[in-house]
Design a protein around this motif. Structure first.
Motif, PDB file in Angstrom:
ATOM      1  N   ARG A  23      -4.638   6.480   2.641  1.00  0.00           N
ATOM      2  CA  ARG A  23      -3.653   7.290   1.902  1.00  0.00           C
ATOM      3  C   ARG A  23      -2.395   7.502   2.732  1.00  0.00           C
ATOM      4  O   ARG A  23      -1.271   7.412   2.231  1.00  0.00           O
ATOM      5  CB  ARG A  23      -4.274   8.626   1.522  1.00  0.00           C
ATOM      6  N   ARG A  29       0.805  -1.216   0.000  1.00  0.00           N
ATOM      7  CA  ARG A  29       0.000   0.000   0.000  1.00  0.00           C
ATOM      8  C   ARG A  29       0.843   1.274   0.000  1.00  0.00           C
ATOM      9  O   ARG A  29       0.482   2.272  -0.609  1.00  0.00           O
ATOM     10  CB  ARG A  29      -0.941  -0.013   1.218  1.00  0.00           C
ATOM     11  N   SER A  74       2.108   2.134  -7.094  1.00  0.00           N
ATOM     12  CA  SER A  74       1.918   3.380  -7.829  1.00  0.00           C
ATOM     13  C   SER A  74       0.670   4.109  -7.352  1.00  0.00           C
ATOM     14  O   SER A  74      -0.253   3.516  -6.795  1.00  0.00           O
ATOM     15  CB  SER A  74       1.784   3.091  -9.327  1.00  0.00           C
ATOM     16  N   CYS A  75       0.636   5.384  -7.566  1.00  0.00           N
ATOM     17  CA  CYS A  75      -0.507   6.193  -7.148  1.00  0.00           C
ATOM     18  C   CYS A  75      -1.792   5.729  -7.828  1.00  0.00           C
ATOM     19  O   CYS A  75      -2.869   5.766  -7.229  1.00  0.00           O
ATOM     20  CB  CYS A  75      -0.242   7.671  -7.458  1.00  0.00           C
ATOM     21  N   THR A  76      -1.674   5.302  -9.085  1.00  0.00           N
ATOM     22  CA  THR A  76      -2.855   4.806  -9.797  1.00  0.00           C
ATOM     23  C   THR A  76      -3.424   3.572  -9.105  1.00  0.00           C
ATOM     24  O   THR A  76      -4.635   3.474  -8.869  1.00  0.00           O
ATOM     25  CB  THR A  76      -2.493   4.457 -11.248  1.00  0.00           C
ATOM     26  N   ASN A  77      -2.539   2.614  -8.774  1.00  0.00           N
ATOM     27  CA  ASN A  77      -2.982   1.413  -8.073  1.00  0.00           C
ATOM     28  C   ASN A  77      -3.645   1.771  -6.746  1.00  0.00           C
ATOM     29  O   ASN A  77      -4.717   1.258  -6.403  1.00  0.00           O
ATOM     30  CB  ASN A  77      -1.803   0.483  -7.798  1.00  0.00           C
ATOM     31  N   LEU A  78      -2.995   2.647  -6.002  1.00  0.00           N
ATOM     32  CA  LEU A  78      -3.482   2.995  -4.668  1.00  0.00           C
ATOM     33  C   LEU A  78      -4.826   3.715  -4.741  1.00  0.00           C
ATOM     34  O   LEU A  78      -5.726   3.449  -3.945  1.00  0.00           O
ATOM     35  CB  LEU A  78      -2.447   3.863  -3.947  1.00  0.00           C
ATOM     36  N   ALA A  79      -4.953   4.613  -5.701  1.00  0.00           N
ATOM     37  CA  ALA A  79      -6.220   5.338  -5.852  1.00  0.00           C
ATOM     38  C   ALA A  79      -7.365   4.381  -6.147  1.00  0.00           C
ATOM     39  O   ALA A  79      -8.479   4.545  -5.633  1.00  0.00           O
ATOM     40  CB  ALA A  79      -6.091   6.383  -6.961  1.00  0.00           C
ATOM     41  N   GLN A  89       3.928   1.428  -1.209  1.00  0.00           N
ATOM     42  CA  GLN A  89       4.929   1.432  -2.267  1.00  0.00           C
ATOM     43  C   GLN A  89       4.364   1.396  -3.681  1.00  0.00           C
ATOM     44  O   GLN A  89       5.045   1.781  -4.638  1.00  0.00           O
ATOM     45  CB  GLN A  89       5.870   0.209  -2.109  1.00  0.00           C
ATOM     46  N   LYS A 104     -10.469   6.993   3.493  1.00  0.00           N
ATOM     47  CA  LYS A 104      -9.570   7.292   2.376  1.00  0.00           C
ATOM     48  C   LYS A 104      -8.313   7.985   2.878  1.00  0.00           C
ATOM     49  O   LYS A 104      -7.190   7.657   2.463  1.00  0.00           O
ATOM     50  CB  LYS A 104     -10.292   8.160   1.344  1.00  0.00           C
ATOM     51  N   GLN A 105      -8.480   8.920   3.790  1.00  0.00           N
ATOM     52  CA  GLN A 105      -7.317   9.622   4.343  1.00  0.00           C
ATOM     53  C   GLN A 105      -6.422   8.671   5.135  1.00  0.00           C
ATOM     54  O   GLN A 105      -5.192   8.739   5.043  1.00  0.00           O
ATOM     55  CB  GLN A 105      -7.776  10.780   5.242  1.00  0.00           C
TER      56      GLN A 105
END
Length: 611
Positions: free
Chosen positions: A63, A39, A43-48, A41, A59-60
């Motif tokens: 994140r 979570r 990519s931002c796309t995966n995490l989003a 490490q 979500k916060q």
């Protein structure tokens, strides 16, 4: 109390037998633990994608990667009474997790079929395979690798074993099992059985039978007899995967909801972030597997677990076989009389003292490994407590000092039987198991001519034609995993029970399964190797004399040795078992399935490599 020497010896043999495969499993678990969740490490796309639909506060938290994230894997559906209460659980869990400083996400649903609905129907041929589909579905739910712990919501026959097999592939994750509890008591089990037999004899109408069944299965919760579903709940407790005393609390009650909240809170605490890190690979070890077998024997539990426990163990790199069950059965006393081993249901068992009393008796006799890890903390003595509410808060207290109903739940000094009522049968027909705890002593040895059938419907047709009023052993062949998925043959129980009550010596021998509620008729089941895989049971002809001796542990065909060697095996057409009700989709499962004593596993090659 020191450990019983037989328990110690069986555990030692299992550990030695499993040394290489267990080491491989633990090496894979450690590699996954070192890698951790991705979570922080990925990519931002995966995490989003992972939290796009989450509430703002969750979500916060996700994140920032400051709170653990719990996966909810559920077998909820409306049709299964045992699983219908699970509809409410995710919101209870999510709220409890937030209050404990964590996020919980519904990670995935798994299929959940009901053997009670499919019993004797074509869909029953998917039942055993559904366990491994559930295991794979659990793996898919957890494959996103954004979770720090797991809550498995399931109850019934193949569902809990499937969830556990799947969870064990993520052995680095802490995992808590969350049950729904049994329905309240309805029609007494003995009365239900009586009406079923009357219907089989044509003495009551279908409408009367349906009314009786509706009084038995009448509301939310698990069926109250002690079949595979309730055996599952016992196992999750004795193996340390439930909270203490959680197994048999009725659904939709304040105590049940409090236990569900507590399971979520406990799951938070045993994550790596929670300070009491307890991965499931450390809970399910050789000792826990032995504890599961002992619990099964002490309660007269489902014969299906001579298959499921083997598969569960293999998922953790542990190799067990029926000889382990048989050796332990010799020294584990039968302490529970729950239908079909008695007249009581699981609610009455729970009221008599339940799991807390049972486990204290077994621990006191040295029959359980006490020094295990559990989701509730170190040591199995924690499970000799029972939950209760005081001032609206959940607490635990010691289980009853004595049984509240000695005719249902016995202490270890006065058991119902000195042995666990499960025997391994061996002989020239292969290896089989028989559950003797519900079979009267006078029915445990049957020597009679065989009547051979290749379909359970043929047995029932012969019964209706009046052809079975004699001493005989019904041989129902080609019912193994590779032939037709190994359906349960519980539909035969009323007819064979009628004949036994009429004074005939009858028994069943099959490479198929009986219900988890296997009853009073002696049945040598799970015969391995199965007929379609070269098993000698395929050589039997009607008129051959078979001796089933549950006392000596033998299953023999009395056929001249030379004739036996020369007999050809004729394989009937299985085409009608391979089409309809989705059975077409399971051809590869039938082709890959291992034998019953190897767990009936459809991903056999991978499991064998690990084991």
């Amino acid at each position: 109390m020191s450990l019983h020497p037989v328990v110690a010896a069986v555990t030692r043999r299992i550990r030695e037998r499993s040394a290489a495969s267990r080491a491989t499993y633990l090496r894979h678990v450690e590699a996954a633990r070192q890698a951790g969740t991705t979570r922080a490490q990925i990519s931002c796309t995966n995490l989003a994608h992972a939290f796009a639909a989450s509430p703002a506060d969750d979500k916060q938290a996700l994140r920032a990667a400051r709170w653990p994230n719990l996966a909810i894997v559920s077998a909820y559906n409306d049709m299964l009474s045992a699983h219908q209460p699970l509809a409410r659980f995710p919101e209870i869990i999510k709220d409890a997790a937030r209050k404990a400083g964590a996020v919980a996400q519904f990670a995935g649903g798994v299929p959940a079929m009901c053997d009670g609905v499919t019993q004797g129907q074509p869909g029953m041929e998917l039942s055993l395979f559904s366990r491994d589909v559930i295991a794979m579905s659990t793996a898919i739910a957890l494959s996103h690798n954004v979770f720090d712990g797991v809550l498995c919501l399931g109850v019934c026959d193949k569902i809990v074993p499937g969830l556990l097999i799947g969870a064990l592939q993520f052995g680095h994750l802490p995992t808590v099992f969350v049950p729904a509890g049994p329905m309240t008591s309805g029609m007494a089990n003995n009365e239900k059985s009586r009406i079923r037999q009357l219907y089989t004899e044509g003495k009551v109408s279908r409408e009367q039978l349906l009314e009786a069944e509706m009084q038995s299965y009448h509301g939310p919760g698990t069926c109250t007899f002690y079949g595979t579903a309730n055996s599952n709940q016992m196992l999750m407790e004795v193996m340390g995967l439930h909270l203490p005393g959680a197994a048999f609390v009725n659904p939709n009650t304040p105590l049940r909801d409090a236990l569900t909240r507590a399971a979520a809170q406990r799951a938070v605490r045993i994550t790596r972030q929670g300070g009491e890190y307890t991965p499931i690979a450390e809970v399910i070890d050789e000792r826990a597997i032995v504890n599961g077998i002992v619990g099964l024997l002490a309660t007269g539990g489902s014969t299906n677990h001579t298959i499921h426990l083997v598969a569960i163990a293999r998922a953790a790199g542990i190799v067990i076989d029926w000889s382990d069950f048989d050796r332990l059965s010799d020294i584990v006393p039968l302490l529970a009389r729950i239908y079909p081993n008695g007249s009581a249901d699981v609610n009455q068992f729970h009221q008599a003292g339940g799991m807390g009393f049972l486990m204290r008796e077994l621990l006191g006799e040295g029959l359980l490994h006490a020094d295990v890890k559990t989701v509730d903390g170190p040591g199995l003595w924690r499970y000799t407590r029972e939950p209760f509410l005081y001032g609206g808060e959940l607490h635990w207290r010691p289980a009853a000092a004595c049984s509240m109903a000695p005719q249902i739940l016995a202490d270890a000094e006065r058991p119902f039987s000195a042995d666990g009522g499960l025997k391994l049968l061996t002989g020239n027909l292969g290896r089989a198991v028989i559950k003797t705890s519900a079979v009267k002593p006078e029915h445990r040895i049957v020597e009679a001519k065989a009547l051979v059938f290749d379909d359970q419907e043929d047995v029932l047709a012969a019964f209706k034609r009046g052809e079975l009023h004699r001493d005989f052993i019904a041989v129902v062949r080609y019912q193994g995993p590779r032939a037709n998925g190994m359906p349960e043959l519980h539909k035969l129980t009323p007819a064979l029970g009628v004949l036994q009550d009429q004074g005939f010596k009858v028994a069943l021998v099959t490479d198929g399964r009986m219900s988890g509620a296997s009853g009073k008729v002696p049945a040598a089941i799970h015969v391995t190797p199965e007929c379609l895989n070269g098993g000698p049971l395929a050589k039997i002809r009607s008129g051959d004399v078979i001796r089933l001796d549950a006392t000596a542990g033998t299953l023999e065909a009395h056929v001249d040795a030379d004739e036996w060697l020369q007999r050809e095996v004729i394989v009937p057409s299985m085409e009608h078992n391979h089409h309809g009700m989705g059975r077409e989709l399971f051809a590869s499962a039938r082709a890959m399935a291992s034998g019953a004593e190897q767990g009936g596993i459809i991903f056999n090659a991978a499991m064998s490599a690990a084991a």
